[in-house]
Design an enzyme around this catalytic site. Structure first.
Site, PDB file in Angstrom:
ATOM      1  N   SER A 594     -57.729 -54.693  -8.592  1.00 47.99           N
ATOM      2  CA  SER A 594     -58.844 -54.438  -9.501  1.00 47.99           C
ATOM      3  C   SER A 594     -59.670 -55.718  -9.679  1.00 47.99           C
ATOM      4  CB  SER A 594     -58.324 -53.892 -10.840  1.00 47.99           C
ATOM      5  OG  SER A 594     -59.372 -53.368 -11.622  1.00 47.99           O
ATOM      6  N   ASP A 669     -60.540 -42.935  -6.856  1.00 47.17           N
ATOM      7  CA  ASP A 669     -60.541 -43.933  -7.930  1.00 47.17           C
ATOM      8  C   ASP A 669     -61.758 -43.679  -8.822  1.00 47.17           C
ATOM      9  OD1 ASP A 669     -60.612 -46.224  -9.528  1.00 47.17           O
ATOM     10  OD2 ASP A 669     -59.902 -47.534  -7.921  1.00 47.17           O
ATOM     11  N   HIS A 701     -57.030 -45.215  -9.345  1.00 43.07           N
ATOM     12  CA  HIS A 701     -57.023 -46.681  -9.410  1.00 43.07           C
ATOM     13  C   HIS A 701     -55.607 -47.263  -9.332  1.00 43.07           C
ATOM     14  CE1 HIS A 701     -59.094 -50.420 -10.088  1.00 43.07           C
ATOM     15  NE2 HIS A 701     -58.430 -50.693 -11.202  1.00 43.07           N
TER      16      HIS A 701
END
Length: 724
Positions: A594, A669, A701
């Site tokens: 991320s 995601d 995600h």
């Protein structure tokens, strides 16, 4: 003679077979071999000196909500056992009590929507009658009892409904809810993700008013994701997602009157393009508190609204040259004065305000952060909280008088301590762990912190891990060439030899206010790092500038330039490690997920003379692709700060790639869209750069489900072995 005995003993010991230490495997890590024992869904009761725990009988495949006494820790009752109710054959996912704690809302067969939101079959359980009543014929969201426990509000298909327990009937409160258009009482995607709440409505203490936020998403741009595992043809999932600089949902505040069955809109004032990140009724039943923050998120008003007249009044204002963080610590005392936390003096601290908004006292102060607020004891006048006072990497529990005097540290062990207090604030269950000690639960006295009794430990896991002879996580502070002192940890191979040269694999997240260098027990990634250390790698982690719990100045230095100073610090930290005699400076790699993937991508590009390889999982590659609330909090809009967006987005630096780069993303995601990776791939292709990549179909995600994590970490492990 003694010499002969010693020689003989040495000979005997040398002749004994050496027991090989076990090596960690990815199958063990992702198969749950190192899972800790805990107290699931621990909740302190409010009306009795007791607490509840959700216990699971794995053999019988049943679950129960059990009641325990705080003073003795003895089990005093079983509130419900799923084995007695066929409706709960799939288990109990979560539960909440009515205010009088005589009824329980139980969720089962939950279906996740986004990070926090879900729909479920909800049942109302009467603990006295031992009856289970289904709340609705369909799966619904966020049901909540009224103050007297006779009614429940819930959301279904973007509308609010009022259920009456006596008549077992539901009345529709709002009627204009529509997917991707109007939402009543439930947050939209960006509020849920970035303001971290789902239920956007609240009951007052009289049970006659319900305040709710209405979201008009009509003009918010849509984002779509193809879902592949849905049949012969893919299906599309379409939802509203405001990217940086784009239109947000229009929010408005409304109050529903239960007695008159009418709703009125509350005009909060002359605001333009604003957010309502929190609403909460005060102790005065007809006074609602509302937090309103501007789009730049550097000006926050706390407003009190008279529910009868609808008149708003600003009682508190917070301003900051960068941004104001939203607090969940707003607590109203008996006289409607309130507790508030703020970092306005440079560190996050507790403040006490009169109900007029006049400051009564700053309760805590110092060059450290309050990290959790637990509550106020009316009887003793004590405030209970968690902080970093001893060290920014540790957490301790404290009590202090409301006037800021008589502070007492209640947790003696260095590590991460967190508390669940009894309703009388005479005891608390302390959840403790450190990098050396797995999680344990003990009952402590809230007066002096002395242990009353042990509850749950993980000694069995600790004993099991002795067979693996795991390396230890060493905490340190490194100083970069620029003079920045940064918290760090390092894991060296157990058989570390200072005369050898080792490759270094760095891990980081680095996002604003985050922390990875903290003294607590292992995560799954920690076991992976230890597995890599067993295979001859040194693992290191550094919290650079922009990370949290070291004061506002350290955290907010990255304002308007995400990816500049944080990347500098990772590159400079790698240079520090590269100068260690036992480090092979030509073999340093970096990994992140991320925001950490955004960082590792930047590091392999901007630090191409330092890093040999990088792994980026679900990275932001251009801040223009990310959501409005998060991105603009730290960057303002792309229209206002174009260079801040472009100068530090990795997609604009692909020509600098020299090392080995592995790019990974889930195609579904909803948070960091796969668009980030697809356009990064195209940029790399057009720059004629070779790299590796993997897309996980229909994964969000977190990229998990079935064997997904095992396959993913196998891929990353093989990449490290091959490239580093």
């Amino acid at each position: 003679m003694k010499y002969i005995k010693r020689s003989l003993l040495f000979f005997l010991l040398a002749a004994m077979p050496v027991v090989a230490q076990q090596k960690i495997t990815l199958e063990q890590i992702w198969g749950g071999a190192f899972r800790t024992q805990g107290m699931d869904d621990l909740q302190a009761m409010k009306n009795t000196n007791e607490y509840t725990v959700l216990n699971a009988n794995r053999n019988a495949r049943t679950m129960s909500i059990d009641l325990y006494d705080f003073a003795t820790l003895n089990k005093v009752g079983n509130l419900i056992d799923s084995k007695s109710f066929p409706q709960l054959k799939d288990g109990i996912d979560s539960y909440t009590f009515s205010p009088d704690e005589k009824k329980i809302l139980i969720a089962t067969q939950s279906e996740q929507i986004f990070r926090h939101s879900f729909v479920a079959d909800f049942y109302i359980y009467d603990t006295a009658a031992k009856t289970l009543t289904k709340l609705a014929d369909v799966k619904v969201q966020e049901p909540t009892f009224s103050a007297d426990g006779t009614k429940v509000v819930y959301s279904n298909s973007n509308n609010l409904y009022l259920y009456d327990l006596a008549s077992k009937t539901a009345k529709q409160i709002t009627t204009d809810g529509k997917k991707n258009s109007i939402i009543n009482g439930i947050t939209d995607w960006v509020y849920e993700e970035e303001f971290a709440f789902v239920r956007a409505y609240d009951w007052n203490s009289a049970g006659d008013k319900i305040a709710f936020i209405r979201f008009d998403e009509t003009e918010v741009p849509e984002f779509s994701m193809d879902m592949f595992n849905t049949g012969l043809y893919p299906s599309q999932y379409v939802f509203k997602y405001p990217k940086a600089g784009e239109k947000n949902a229009l929010v408005s505040l409304h109050i529903y009157d239960v007695k008159t069955n009418t709703t009125k809109e509350i005009k909060l004032g002359n605001y333009n393009d604003y957010y309502i990140p929190r609403i909460k009724w005060t102790n005065e039943a007809q006074t609602l508190s509302v937090q309103v923050i501007n789009r730049h998120q550097n000006n926050l008003d706390l407003i009190f609204v008279d529910a009868n007249s609808g008149t708003p009044k600003i009682v508190l204002n917070e301003k900051d040259k960068a941004y104001v963080d939203i607090t969940d610590n707003l607590t109203f005392l008996a006289d409607n004065s309130f507790i508030w936390t703020s970092e306005k003096d440079g560190y996050n601290h507790i403040y006490h305000y009169a109900k007029t908004g006049k400051l009564i006292n700053q309760v805590t102060r110092g060059n450290w952060e309050v990290t959790a607020y637990y509550g106020f004891d009316n009887k003793t006048g004590n405030v209970f909280y968690q902080s970093t006072e001893i060290s920014s990497i540790n957490r301790d529990v404290y009590r202090v008088s409301l006037n800021g005097k008589n502070k007492v540290r209640l947790t003696p062990n260095a590590g991460t301590n967190a508390a669940t207090f009894s309703p009388k604030f005479d005891y608390f269950i302390n959840t403790f762990s450190s990098a050396k000690e797995p999680t344990n639960y003990t009952l402590l006295n809230a007066k002096d912190g002395k242990q009353v009794k042990a509850i749950v430990n993980n000694d069995a896991l600790k004993s099991k891990l002795m067979d693996f002879s795991l390396p230890e996580k060493e905490f340190m502070v490194i100083t970069t060439e620029k003079g920045h002192q940064l918290n760090a940890w390092m894991i060296k191979p157990k058989d570390f030899d200072a005369t050898k040269k080792y490759p270094v694999f760095m891990y980081q997240y680095s996002g604003p206010g985050s922390q990875q260098v903290n003294n607590e027990w292992n995560s799954a990634d920690d076991y992976w790092f230890m597995m890599l250390a067993q295979q001859g790698y040194i693992i290191a982690c550094v919290d650079g500038r922009g990370t949290g719990f070291r004061g506002a100045e350290f955290k907010k230095v990255t304002y308007k330039e995400l990816g500049k100073y944080e990347v500098e610090d990772q590159i400079d930290a790698a240079k520090v490690f590269g100068k260690y005699a036992y480090v092979d400076a030509s073999r340093i790699g970096i990994f992140g997920w991320s925001y950490g993937g955004f960082m590792s991508s930047n590091c392999i590009l901007k630090g191409n003379d330092v890093f040999k390889m990088a792994i980026a999982v679900a990275p932001v590659t251009n801040w223009r692709f990310y959501d409005s609330v998060y991105t603009e909090r730290y960057m303002q809009t792309p229209q206002e700060n174009a260079s801040g967006y472009d100068d530090n987005s990795p997609i604009n630096h692909v020509s600098k790639l020299n090392g080995s780069y592995l790019l990974i993303h889930g195609s579904a995601d909803d948070n960091v869209h796969v668009q980030n990776t697809m356009l990064m791939i195209e940029a790399l292709v057009q720059a004629n750069k070779q790299f590796d990549w993997a897309i996980y179909p229909d994964k969000n995600h977190g990229i998990y489900g079935g064997k997904t994590r095992l396959q993913l970490y196998t891929k990353m492990t093989n990449f490290i072995k091959e490239k580093l």
